[in-house]
Design a protein around this motif. Structure first.
Motif, short mmCIF file in Angstrom:
data_model
loop_
_atom_site.label_atom_id
_atom_site.label_comp_id
_atom_site.label_asym_id
_atom_site.label_seq_id
_atom_site.Cartn_x
_atom_site.Cartn_y
_atom_site.Cartn_z
N ALA A 39 -41.02 11.99 -19.60
CA ALA A 39 -40.25 10.99 -18.85
C ALA A 39 -38.87 10.76 -19.45
N SER A 40 -38.74 9.84 -20.40
CA SER A 40 -37.46 9.21 -20.72
C SER A 40 -36.92 8.61 -19.43
N PRO A 41 -37.59 7.57 -18.92
CA PRO A 41 -37.28 7.04 -17.59
C PRO A 41 -36.00 6.22 -17.59
N SER A 42 -35.10 6.57 -16.70
CA SER A 42 -33.83 5.84 -16.62
C SER A 42 -33.79 5.06 -15.31
N GLY A 43 -33.17 5.61 -14.27
CA GLY A 43 -33.01 4.87 -13.03
C GLY A 43 -34.33 4.63 -12.32
N LEU A 44 -34.38 3.50 -11.59
CA LEU A 44 -35.57 3.09 -10.85
C LEU A 44 -35.16 2.60 -9.48
N ALA A 45 -35.87 3.07 -8.45
CA ALA A 45 -35.65 2.61 -7.08
C ALA A 45 -37.01 2.37 -6.43
N ILE A 46 -37.05 1.44 -5.48
CA ILE A 46 -38.29 1.13 -4.79
C ILE A 46 -38.03 1.15 -3.29
N THR A 47 -38.83 1.90 -2.57
CA THR A 47 -38.77 1.91 -1.11
C THR A 47 -40.10 2.40 -0.57
N ALA A 48 -40.47 1.91 0.61
CA ALA A 48 -41.70 2.34 1.29
C ALA A 48 -42.92 2.24 0.39
N ASN A 49 -43.02 1.12 -0.35
CA ASN A 49 -44.15 0.85 -1.22
C ASN A 49 -44.36 1.94 -2.27
N THR A 50 -43.27 2.50 -2.74
CA THR A 50 -43.31 3.55 -3.76
C THR A 50 -42.18 3.33 -4.74
N LEU A 51 -42.48 3.49 -6.04
CA LEU A 51 -41.45 3.48 -7.07
C LEU A 51 -40.99 4.90 -7.33
N TYR A 52 -39.67 5.07 -7.45
CA TYR A 52 -39.06 6.37 -7.75
C TYR A 52 -38.34 6.25 -9.08
N VAL A 53 -38.75 7.08 -10.04
CA VAL A 53 -38.25 6.97 -11.41
C VAL A 53 -37.56 8.27 -11.79
N ALA A 54 -36.28 8.17 -12.16
CA ALA A 54 -35.51 9.34 -12.59
C ALA A 54 -35.78 9.60 -14.07
N ALA A 55 -36.24 10.80 -14.39
CA ALA A 55 -36.61 11.14 -15.77
C ALA A 55 -35.57 12.06 -16.38
N LEU A 56 -35.12 11.71 -17.56
CA LEU A 56 -34.13 12.50 -18.29
C LEU A 56 -34.80 13.66 -19.02
#
Length: 371
Positions: A287-304
């Motif tokens: 991971a190394s999770p950076s950005g986070l967005a939520i839409t349509a009952n789902t989390l989207y996590v940008a991993a470095l």
């Protein structure tokens, strides 16, 4: 002056109207497409379908270390370049245009121009907010695109690592700030330090009314390095956090909670309920999770480091299901994820930051339209 009250009012400039920035037609569009409160974005995202990850659209390329991304009322985005302090306006089908440069940015290691946020009342006041590393600290400024920056909060310790940097306006109209421990883990448990915290400020940079401790900006503590903040359609706040050697995290953020760092990394409350466990953990290599967005009952996590996009289903009670890896090794390091007013998911890559393998056209901004 204490760190918590570390803000001052600088000089303001004449407002350039939004019509001069984007044209009178865009102002009319803004009034109907983008409501003032950020909660409207979450509501729009909830109505929109999930982003189609099989239909990528390149919005921009050759962007140097994009970090912060925030949408303007017309649906275009402002994108911060970490190393230069430049902010560009980006929209599908048009070349990026530099519209501002934040003065005083000192980019070393993980520091530089980091998060961006657009005022919930942008149509009225034209304010953009930025979190950046200066000569002596990390600080937050606001400005109009034709004016000088005004420091509204300062005194966040800086280092070559763990500068945090994500800022976002919540459904309550307050400014939330994710900070890092700047390499000194003890700061995360120190209520007098703004480091290793999520801060909650009013739009002028003062501690927001209703914070757990009056006249303190601290909303939660015990964080190592927060780089993702996002709300769901009901107003619940989630955050991504870098672990040290073992576990990265997603946390459900609730006021006054202590998330354990440096006593606890990942799950493992050893103090009889003193610390709040994360909802999701990964190995740091994934991971190394950076950005986070939520839409349509789902989390989207940008991993470095993980070089993938994690999708995590959300249950009605706010708990999370099993993460699934998407776009694995397709674009390299992913830094920022944001949902646009039309429900599309925007991602930025981070391959030119000195830690990635540079690919043709890096760095990119990619859009995935809502279904």
């Amino acid at each position: 002056m204490t760190v918590h009250a570390g803000f001052y009012l600088g000089m303001t400039s004449t407002v350039r109207s939004a019509a001069r920035l984007a044209g009178a037609a865009m102002i009319a569009l803004a009034a109907t497409v983008f409501a003032a409160a950020p909660s409207t974005l979450a509501q729009q995202a909830a109505v929109a379908g999930p982003p189609d990850l099989n239909s990528p659209q390149e919005v921009a390329r050759d962007i140097s270390v994009p970090w912060g991304l925030a949408f303007l009322p017309d649906g275009s985005a402002l994108v911060a370049q970490r190393g230069t302090g430049a902010i560009s306006r980006v929209a599908p089908g048009t070349a990026p245009v530099q519209v501002y440069r934040v003065p005083g940015v000192v980019a070393r290691g993980e520091g530089g121009l980091l998060g961006l946020a657009v005022s919930p009342k942008y149509v009225e006041n034209g304010y953009v907010y930025a979190y950046f590393t200066a000569g002596s600290d990390n600080r937050i400024v606001r400005f109009r695109l034709d004016g000088q920056p005004e420091v509204i909060f300062q005194g966040i310790a800086k280092a070559t690592i763990h500068n945090g940097g994500r800022i976002a306006f919540g459904p309550d109209g307050m400014l939330y700030v994710g900070t890092g421990d700047a390499g000194q883990s003890s700061r995360a448990q120190d209520p007098a330090s703004p480091n290793g915290k999520i801060l909650r400020l009013d739009p002028d940079g003062k501690p927001a009314p209703g914070n757990p401790t009056p006249n303190s900006p601290v909303y939660t503590l015990g964080h190592r390095n927060v780089q993702g903040l996002a709300w769901d359609a009901t107003g619940r706040l989630y955050a991504t956090e870098f672990g040290q050697d073992t576990y990265d995290e997603i946390n459900l953020i609730q006021p006054k909670r202590n998330y354990g760092w440096p006593v606890v990394e990942g799950k493992g409350d050893t103090q009889g309920g003193r610390y709040t466990n994360p909802l999701v953990t990964w190995a740091t290599s994934e991971a190394s999770p950076s950005g986070l967005a939520i839409t349509a009952n789902t989390l989207y996590v940008a991993a470095l480091r993980g070089e993938r996009l994690w999708t995590i289903p959300q249950r009605a009670d706010g708990t999370l299901g099993r993460p699934e890896a998407q776009l694995r090794d397709r674009y390299g390091r992913l830094r920022t994820a944001q949902v646009a007013p039309d429900g599309a998911l925007w991602l930025t890559t981070s391959n030119t930051d000195g830690r990635g393998d540079v690919r043709p056209g890096d760095d990119h901004i990619i859009r995935f339209p809502a279904r």
